[in-house]
Design a protein around this motif. Sequence first.
Motif, mmCIF file in Angstrom:
data_model
loop_
_atom_site.group_PDB
_atom_site.id
_atom_site.type_symbol
_atom_site.label_atom_id
_atom_site.label_comp_id
_atom_site.label_asym_id
_atom_site.label_seq_id
_atom_site.Cartn_x
_atom_site.Cartn_y
_atom_site.Cartn_z
ATOM 1 N N LEU A 11 0.849 -1.187 0.000
ATOM 2 C CA LEU A 11 0.000 0.000 0.000
ATOM 3 C C LEU A 11 0.885 1.238 0.000
ATOM 4 O O LEU A 11 1.809 1.350 0.808
ATOM 5 C CB LEU A 11 -0.905 -0.002 1.228
ATOM 6 C CG LEU A 11 -1.764 1.237 1.467
ATOM 7 C CD1 LEU A 11 -2.775 1.407 0.338
ATOM 8 C CD2 LEU A 11 -2.470 1.120 2.823
ATOM 9 N N VAL A 12 0.578 2.161 -0.899
ATOM 10 C CA VAL A 12 1.359 3.385 -0.997
ATOM 11 C C VAL A 12 0.426 4.542 -1.342
ATOM 12 O O VAL A 12 -0.634 4.331 -1.936
ATOM 13 C CB VAL A 12 2.473 3.226 -2.053
ATOM 14 C CG1 VAL A 12 1.888 3.036 -3.449
ATOM 15 C CG2 VAL A 12 3.465 4.367 -2.019
ATOM 16 N N GLN A 13 0.807 5.734 -0.957
ATOM 17 C CA GLN A 13 0.001 6.906 -1.273
ATOM 18 C C GLN A 13 0.278 7.383 -2.692
ATOM 19 O O GLN A 13 1.328 7.082 -3.280
ATOM 20 C CB GLN A 13 0.301 8.025 -0.291
ATOM 21 C CG GLN A 13 -0.192 7.752 1.126
ATOM 22 C CD GLN A 13 0.017 8.942 2.049
ATOM 23 O OE1 GLN A 13 0.885 9.777 1.824
ATOM 24 N NE2 GLN A 13 -0.789 9.016 3.102
ATOM 25 N N THR A 14 -0.656 8.123 -3.223
ATOM 26 C CA THR A 14 -0.475 8.737 -4.545
ATOM 27 C C THR A 14 0.830 9.532 -4.576
ATOM 28 O O THR A 14 1.129 10.282 -3.655
ATOM 29 C CB THR A 14 -1.648 9.670 -4.867
ATOM 30 O OG1 THR A 14 -2.850 8.894 -4.940
ATOM 31 C CG2 THR A 14 -1.435 10.375 -6.187
ATOM 32 N N GLY A 16 3.738 8.109 -4.544
ATOM 33 C CA GLY A 16 4.788 7.299 -3.930
ATOM 34 C C GLY A 16 5.434 6.348 -4.912
ATOM 35 O O GLY A 16 5.132 6.339 -6.113
ATOM 36 N N SER A 17 6.337 5.536 -4.370
ATOM 37 C CA SER A 17 7.106 4.600 -5.184
ATOM 38 C C SER A 17 7.108 3.218 -4.553
ATOM 39 O O SER A 17 6.998 3.073 -3.332
ATOM 40 C CB SER A 17 8.555 5.082 -5.323
ATOM 41 O OG SER A 17 8.638 6.334 -5.957
ATOM 42 N N LEU A 18 7.246 2.223 -5.415
ATOM 43 C CA LEU A 18 7.427 0.840 -4.991
ATOM 44 C C LEU A 18 8.343 0.158 -5.991
ATOM 45 O O LEU A 18 8.373 0.539 -7.171
ATOM 46 C CB LEU A 18 6.097 0.081 -4.956
ATOM 47 C CG LEU A 18 5.143 0.286 -3.800
ATOM 48 C CD1 LEU A 18 3.837 -0.466 -4.066
ATOM 49 C CD2 LEU A 18 5.749 -0.162 -2.484
ATOM 50 N N SER A 83 7.246 4.649 -9.930
ATOM 51 C CA SER A 83 7.299 5.961 -9.302
ATOM 52 C C SER A 83 6.070 6.767 -9.715
ATOM 53 O O SER A 83 5.371 6.411 -10.665
ATOM 54 C CB SER A 83 8.568 6.698 -9.723
ATOM 55 O OG SER A 83 9.727 5.966 -9.380
ATOM 56 N N THR A 90 -3.513 0.806 -9.179
ATOM 57 C CA THR A 90 -3.919 -0.253 -8.259
ATOM 58 C C THR A 90 -4.330 -1.500 -9.033
ATOM 59 O O THR A 90 -5.180 -1.441 -9.923
ATOM 60 C CB THR A 90 -5.086 0.216 -7.382
ATOM 61 O OG1 THR A 90 -4.632 1.288 -6.543
ATOM 62 C CG2 THR A 90 -5.627 -0.918 -6.525
ATOM 63 N N VAL A 112 -0.729 -4.368 -5.499
ATOM 64 C CA VAL A 112 -0.282 -2.988 -5.357
ATOM 65 C C VAL A 112 -1.517 -2.118 -5.207
ATOM 66 O O VAL A 112 -2.420 -2.159 -6.059
ATOM 67 C CB VAL A 112 0.538 -2.526 -6.576
ATOM 68 C CG1 VAL A 112 0.818 -1.023 -6.498
ATOM 69 C CG2 VAL A 112 1.842 -3.302 -6.658
ATOM 70 N N VAL A 114 -2.755 1.837 -4.449
ATOM 71 C CA VAL A 114 -2.353 3.242 -4.361
ATOM 72 C C VAL A 114 -3.547 4.022 -3.820
ATOM 73 O O VAL A 114 -4.603 4.066 -4.458
ATOM 74 C CB VAL A 114 -1.921 3.792 -5.720
ATOM 75 C CG1 VAL A 114 -1.406 5.222 -5.570
ATOM 76 C CG2 VAL A 114 -0.837 2.905 -6.336
#
Length: 116
Positions: A11-14, A16-18, A83, A90, A112, A114
């Motif tokens: 889970l990542v915020q708008t 963000g990167s993974l 990125s 998502t 994933v 977002v």
Amino acid sequence: QVQLVESGGGLVQTGGSLRLSCAVSRSIFNFVATGWYRQAPGKQRELVAQIASGGNIVYADSVEGRFTISRDNAKNTVYLQMSSLKPEDTAVYYCNAKLTWSTSSWGQGTQVTVSS
């Protein structure tokens, strides 16, 4: 039988990167191409990025300039650096390895998400 094991989702915020990783049980040189696909709820699985054995890379238009695919031949691992993530990124992301252009093996997928 080829095994593909993905990792790195979450889970990542708008914005963000993974980084996703895919460990392949055989030498990457055995495959004509390796890459990443994704499937969002209610949608078809789509190609995200692919790197051919000769090094040619293809990206989906929607991720061009934000995602980068790479590989480590010594580790038999394919990566997807993501990125500037958007909620529309998502999906479940699947690693793919093509033994031939018509024969694919798949990983189990990694989620994933977002958040906006």
